[in-house]
Every structure is written in C-alpha cells, then in structure tokens.
Design a protein around this motif. Structure first.
Motif, mmCIF file in Angstrom:
data_model
loop_
_atom_site.group_PDB
_atom_site.id
_atom_site.type_symbol
_atom_site.label_atom_id
_atom_site.label_comp_id
_atom_site.label_asym_id
_atom_site.label_seq_id
_atom_site.Cartn_x
_atom_site.Cartn_y
_atom_site.Cartn_z
ATOM 1 N N HIS A 54 0.834 -1.199 0.000
ATOM 2 C CA HIS A 54 0.000 0.000 0.000
ATOM 3 C C HIS A 54 0.875 1.258 0.000
ATOM 4 N N ARG A 55 1.925 1.249 0.787
ATOM 5 C CA ARG A 55 2.826 2.403 0.838
ATOM 6 C C ARG A 55 3.558 2.594 -0.481
ATOM 7 N N ASP A 56 4.037 1.502 -1.070
ATOM 8 C CA ASP A 56 4.759 1.607 -2.342
ATOM 9 C C ASP A 56 3.855 2.127 -3.451
ATOM 10 N N LEU A 57 2.608 1.658 -3.487
ATOM 11 C CA LEU A 57 1.668 2.152 -4.485
ATOM 12 C C LEU A 57 1.384 3.641 -4.284
ATOM 13 N N SER A 58 1.288 4.061 -3.034
ATOM 14 C CA SER A 58 1.028 5.462 -2.742
ATOM 15 C C SER A 58 2.179 6.340 -3.224
ATOM 16 N N LEU A 59 3.406 5.918 -2.942
ATOM 17 C CA LEU A 59 4.570 6.694 -3.373
ATOM 18 C C LEU A 59 4.685 6.724 -4.895
ATOM 19 N N LEU A 60 4.394 5.596 -5.538
ATOM 20 C CA LEU A 60 4.450 5.559 -7.000
ATOM 21 C C LEU A 60 3.377 6.460 -7.605
ATOM 22 N N THR A 61 2.226 6.519 -6.958
ATOM 23 C CA THR A 61 1.171 7.420 -7.406
ATOM 24 C C THR A 61 1.637 8.870 -7.379
ATOM 25 N N LEU A 62 2.288 9.260 -6.296
ATOM 26 C CA LEU A 62 2.777 10.631 -6.173
ATOM 27 C C LEU A 62 3.859 10.935 -7.202
ATOM 28 N N LEU A 105 -4.542 16.665 -5.358
ATOM 29 C CA LEU A 105 -3.111 16.608 -5.089
ATOM 30 C C LEU A 105 -2.795 17.171 -3.709
ATOM 31 N N ASP A 106 -3.436 18.265 -3.324
ATOM 32 C CA ASP A 106 -3.216 18.841 -2.000
ATOM 33 C C ASP A 106 -3.602 17.855 -0.896
ATOM 34 N N LEU A 107 -4.701 17.149 -1.091
ATOM 35 C CA LEU A 107 -5.126 16.159 -0.098
ATOM 36 C C LEU A 107 -4.111 15.021 0.012
ATOM 37 N N LEU A 108 -3.602 14.575 -1.125
ATOM 38 C CA LEU A 108 -2.608 13.498 -1.095
ATOM 39 C C LEU A 108 -1.305 13.964 -0.453
ATOM 40 N N SER A 115 1.733 11.228 7.251
ATOM 41 C CA SER A 115 2.332 9.898 7.375
ATOM 42 C C SER A 115 3.774 10.009 7.869
ATOM 43 N N ALA A 116 4.484 11.054 7.412
ATOM 44 C CA ALA A 116 5.847 11.268 7.882
ATOM 45 C C ALA A 116 5.876 11.654 9.357
ATOM 46 N N ARG A 124 -4.709 7.696 16.083
ATOM 47 C CA ARG A 124 -6.067 8.183 15.820
ATOM 48 C C ARG A 124 -6.058 9.378 14.879
ATOM 49 N N ARG A 125 -5.199 10.358 15.115
ATOM 50 C CA ARG A 125 -5.134 11.533 14.243
ATOM 51 C C ARG A 125 -4.619 11.165 12.855
ATOM 52 N N TRP A 126 -3.663 10.247 12.821
ATOM 53 C CA TRP A 126 -3.141 9.842 11.512
ATOM 54 C C TRP A 126 -4.212 9.148 10.690
ATOM 55 N N LYS A 127 -5.004 8.282 11.310
ATOM 56 C CA LYS A 127 -6.065 7.598 10.580
ATOM 57 C C LYS A 127 -7.107 8.594 10.065
ATOM 58 N N ALA A 128 -7.407 9.618 10.878
ATOM 59 C CA ALA A 128 -8.366 10.634 10.436
ATOM 60 C C ALA A 128 -7.837 11.385 9.213
ATOM 61 N N ALA A 129 -6.540 11.728 9.224
ATOM 62 C CA ALA A 129 -5.944 12.413 8.068
ATOM 63 C C ALA A 129 -5.829 11.475 6.871
ATOM 64 N N HIS A 130 -5.658 10.196 7.121
ATOM 65 C CA HIS A 130 -5.488 9.221 6.045
ATOM 66 C C HIS A 130 -6.748 9.083 5.198
ATOM 67 N N TRP A 131 -7.894 9.426 5.766
ATOM 68 C CA TRP A 131 -9.145 9.368 5.009
ATOM 69 C C TRP A 131 -9.168 10.384 3.885
ATOM 70 N N LEU A 132 -8.256 11.363 3.921
ATOM 71 C CA LEU A 132 -8.201 12.349 2.844
ATOM 72 C C LEU A 132 -7.876 11.699 1.507
ATOM 73 N N ALA A 133 -7.134 10.586 1.536
ATOM 74 C CA ALA A 133 -6.800 9.888 0.291
ATOM 75 C C ALA A 133 -8.057 9.376 -0.394
ATOM 76 N N TYR A 134 -9.023 8.911 0.395
ATOM 77 C CA TYR A 134 -10.268 8.436 -0.189
ATOM 78 C C TYR A 134 -11.081 9.592 -0.764
#
Length: 228
Positions: A54-62, A105-108, A115-116, A124-134
C-alpha cells in the motif's frame, strides 16, 4: 480523437499519460486500502506485506502525479503557472476541472506529510488524516474526465468505467466481510461508493459525451476565471 490529441506536443502526451497512470495507481491504492482493511485482510500476505504494498503504491502514485504536474505546467498550450499546482481553481484554463485535480493533489500531499509525522500525531489523528486519500480519489477521477480532451476515446472510457467499478467492488467486498454492528456506517459507505459511478455516468451523458463539450468547458473557464 480531437485535433489537439493529433497535434499535441510531447509534453501533452506525457501529461495525459502520467495523469492516467496516476489515476490508475491511486485507484489501486484505494482498492487495496479498502479491500484489505479489518477482517477482509488476506491472511496469506499478512498485514506487514499489505502495508508495504500500500505504501509503495502510494509513493508511485505521487511520482506519476508529480510528472503529470510538471509536464502540464511546461506545456505551452495551456499556459499554467507553478502556483496552479497547489492553489485550486486559480488557473485560467478550465479552472473548475483543474481545480479538482489540484485539490486532490493537496489532499494526497497532506496524507504524505501526516504519514511522515505519524509517530508524533498518534494513530487516531493519523487515521483521520489518512481518510483524505479516499476523498482525493473522486476528485482526481472527475478532474481527468472533465479536463481530458481524449475522454471520448474508447480506451479512456473503459478506464474511467473500470476505476469506479473497482472501488465499488472493494467497498462491497469489505462490507461483506465485516462483522455485525455499525449498520449506519456501513450503509453510508455503501451509498457513498455507489453514488460515485451514478454521478459520473450522469456527468458523462450531460457533459463530455455531448457535442460541444470543449466549447462549454471554455465558457465555464471564462465565467470562473473572471473573463480571462
């Protein structure tokens, strides 16, 4: 194929290709994130393997999105400024559709930054921010459909149909594997996922598939861009 597609510069082809690949990779990332969460996670791969993929796909997307932005700005046809890549709806060329892509792009990028800082933010806060990808995925999808001058090509139509079909299938798979409880949240997830292809189909029928779409997009540009 439109006249622009036939006479486009190499930068135009690079921008469209990288944008399409970026959308496909983002769709794959969303599908993997949805389908492998909770009880739906495949035991053969394990959570560590799924997380790494999942992380590798995300980085490749960016990476492909970065190529998409750079080639679009350098393309002399649209005359985009670098600020347009981070400031939504600031372009004079189809600002609505470009603005959707910039917002995605801003959301990603927000997901990348959080994530960094995951250890400092907490789970909990990271998971809430992670929903921005969806949230970024449907924006990127409509950006590609509304902006692309090759949207009516059969291959592009199949790609645009396959992306929401994959995400909806992943959502229903996740719901089928989920345990009892949280009925309201599950119904909301199913309704939201199903609404995307419905709205996309209606938009196709009323917009890009109709004659004169490029002219209407240009008219919207004049209205939203202050007459520029």
């Amino acid at each position: 194929m439109t006249a622009l597609a036939l006479t486009g510069s190499p930068l135009w082809y690079a921008s469209r290709a990288s944008g399409t690949l970026g959308l496909l990779l983002l769709t794959a990332t969303v599908v993997l994130g949805v389908a492998s969460g909770g009880r739906a996670a495949p035991r053969a791969l394990g959570r560590f393997g799924i997380g790494r993929l999942h992380r590798d796909l995300s980085l490749l997307t960016l990476v492909f999105l970065a190529v998409h932005v750079v080639t679009a700005v350098l393309d002399p046809f649209v005359h985009l400024r670098w600020a347009v890549s981070v400031l939504p709806f600031a372009a004079s060329y189809r600002p609505l559709w470009l603005g959707l892509g910039t917002t995605a792009l801003d959301l990603l990028l927000a997901v990348l930054v959080t994530s960094a800082l995951r250890t400092r933010l907490g789970a909990r806060r990271w998971k809430a921010a992670h929903w921005l990808a969806y949230a970024a995925w449907p924006l990127a999808l409509f950006h590609g459909v509304g902006t692309g001058t090759d949207t009516r090509l059969p291959l592009q139509l199949w790609l645009y149909a396959g992306c929401p079909a994959s995400v909806v299938g992943a959502v229903w798979w996740r719901l089928a594997k989920a345990g009892p409880g949280r009925v309201a949240a599950r119904l909301a997830a199913a309704a939201t996922a199903t609404a995307v292809p419905v709205v996309l189909t209606a938009f196709f029928a009323a917009g890009p598939l109709q004659p004169g779409w490029s002219h209407r997009a240009a008219t919207a540009t004049l209205l939203l861009g202050g007459g520029r």
